[in-house]
Motif scaffolding. Structure first.
Motif, PDB file in Angstrom:
ATOM      1  N   GLN A  37      -8.642 -29.557 -16.002  1.00 21.84           N
ATOM      2  CA  GLN A  37      -9.330 -30.347 -17.278  1.00 21.84           C
ATOM      3  C   GLN A  37      -9.777 -29.597 -18.089  1.00 21.84           C
ATOM      4  O   GLN A  37      -9.791 -29.758 -19.315  1.00 21.84           O
ATOM      5  N   LEU A  38     -10.729 -28.411 -17.599  1.00 23.58           N
ATOM      6  CA  LEU A  38     -11.170 -27.572 -18.838  1.00 23.58           C
ATOM      7  C   LEU A  38     -10.405 -26.815 -19.449  1.00 23.58           C
ATOM      8  O   LEU A  38     -10.545 -26.458 -20.633  1.00 23.58           O
ATOM      9  N   SER A  39      -9.418 -26.302 -18.743  1.00 34.16           N
ATOM     10  CA  SER A  39      -8.365 -25.610 -19.176  1.00 34.16           C
ATOM     11  C   SER A  39      -7.491 -26.269 -20.299  1.00 34.16           C
ATOM     12  O   SER A  39      -6.859 -25.459 -21.273  1.00 34.16           O
ATOM     13  N   LYS A  40      -7.567 -27.366 -20.281  1.00 37.68           N
ATOM     14  CA  LYS A  40      -6.863 -28.256 -21.373  1.00 37.68           C
ATOM     15  C   LYS A  40      -7.511 -28.037 -22.811  1.00 37.68           C
ATOM     16  O   LYS A  40      -6.845 -28.301 -23.713  1.00 37.68           O
ATOM     17  N   LEU A  41      -8.758 -27.813 -22.908  1.00 37.74           N
ATOM     18  CA  LEU A  41      -9.428 -28.055 -23.879  1.00 37.74           C
ATOM     19  C   LEU A  41      -9.324 -26.782 -25.021  1.00 37.74           C
ATOM     20  O   LEU A  41      -9.199 -25.634 -24.412  1.00 37.74           O
ATOM     21  N   ASP A  42      -9.396 -26.855 -26.211  1.00 37.46           N
ATOM     22  CA  ASP A  42      -9.116 -25.722 -26.955  1.00 37.46           C
ATOM     23  C   ASP A  42     -10.171 -24.690 -26.894  1.00 37.46           C
ATOM     24  O   ASP A  42     -11.369 -25.172 -27.022  1.00 37.46           O
ATOM     25  N   GLY A  43      -9.858 -23.433 -26.940  1.00 40.02           N
ATOM     26  CA  GLY A  43     -10.747 -22.555 -27.109  1.00 40.02           C
ATOM     27  C   GLY A  43     -11.542 -22.057 -25.777  1.00 40.02           C
ATOM     28  O   GLY A  43     -12.458 -21.525 -25.558  1.00 40.02           O
ATOM     29  N   ILE A  44     -11.035 -22.816 -24.691  1.00 39.61           N
ATOM     30  CA  ILE A  44     -11.384 -22.451 -23.296  1.00 39.61           C
ATOM     31  C   ILE A  44     -10.288 -21.928 -22.403  1.00 39.61           C
ATOM     32  O   ILE A  44      -9.262 -22.403 -22.458  1.00 39.61           O
ATOM     33  N   SER A  45     -10.892 -20.713 -21.989  1.00 36.21           N
ATOM     34  CA  SER A  45     -10.002 -20.054 -20.885  1.00 36.21           C
ATOM     35  C   SER A  45     -10.705 -19.631 -19.565  1.00 36.21           C
ATOM     36  O   SER A  45     -11.965 -19.497 -19.434  1.00 36.21           O
ATOM     37  N   GLU A  46      -9.851 -19.059 -18.706  1.00 35.29           N
ATOM     38  CA  GLU A  46     -10.335 -18.273 -17.712  1.00 35.29           C
ATOM     39  C   GLU A  46     -11.505 -19.206 -16.979  1.00 35.29           C
ATOM     40  O   GLU A  46     -12.512 -18.728 -16.538  1.00 35.29           O
ATOM     41  N   VAL A  47     -11.058 -20.445 -16.641  1.00 37.64           N
ATOM     42  CA  VAL A  47     -12.081 -21.226 -15.970  1.00 37.64           C
ATOM     43  C   VAL A  47     -11.848 -20.858 -14.350  1.00 37.64           C
ATOM     44  O   VAL A  47     -10.850 -20.834 -13.904  1.00 37.64           O
ATOM     45  N   THR A  48     -13.075 -20.636 -13.741  1.00 40.59           N
ATOM     46  CA  THR A  48     -13.292 -20.384 -12.339  1.00 40.59           C
ATOM     47  C   THR A  48     -14.260 -21.371 -11.933  1.00 40.59           C
ATOM     48  O   THR A  48     -15.370 -21.682 -12.393  1.00 40.59           O
ATOM     49  N   VAL A  49     -14.229 -21.543 -10.520  1.00 41.20           N
ATOM     50  CA  VAL A  49     -15.141 -22.652  -9.942  1.00 41.20           C
ATOM     51  C   VAL A  49     -15.662 -21.925  -8.422  1.00 41.20           C
ATOM     52  O   VAL A  49     -14.719 -21.569  -7.867  1.00 41.20           O
ATOM     53  N   ASN A  50     -16.826 -21.757  -8.198  1.00 41.01           N
ATOM     54  CA  ASN A  50     -17.442 -21.246  -7.054  1.00 41.01           C
ATOM     55  C   ASN A  50     -17.968 -22.437  -6.332  1.00 41.01           C
ATOM     56  O   ASN A  50     -19.231 -22.863  -6.806  1.00 41.01           O
TER      57      ASN A  50
END
Length: 89
Positions: free
Chosen positions: A22-35
């Protein structure tokens, strides 16, 4: 810019998968990781407006930031997001 934020209601890989998708679909958001061990989401963003958009999306999905209100509806949404994330793998 890169930032990590601590969130609430993170339970498993299904949650993480939903957040990343879901966050990767947002404009200007990239390289999303979750710990999952530290309850942190890390992401790259281009402007504060995009970062605020990502925080809002997390809250809508049921994963508000630490310190924000964690109401019963948000907790319930996180369970739905978790289930969707498990099915999307």
């Amino acid at each position: 810019m890169k930032r990590s934020i601590k969130i609430q209601n993170l339970k498993c890989g299904g949650c993480a998968n939903t957040i990343i998708i879901q966050l990767s679909k947002l404009d200007g958001i990239s390289e999303v990781t979750v710990n999952n061990e530290t309850d942190e989401v890390s992401l790259n963003y281009n402007s504060e407006i995009e970062f605020e958009s990502a925080k809002k999306k997390l809250s809508v999905l049921g994963y508000p930031m630490i310190g924000e209100t964690n109401s019963l509806p948000k907790k319930a949404k996180s369970f739905v997001s978790c289930a969707v994330g498990r099915m999307s793998k």
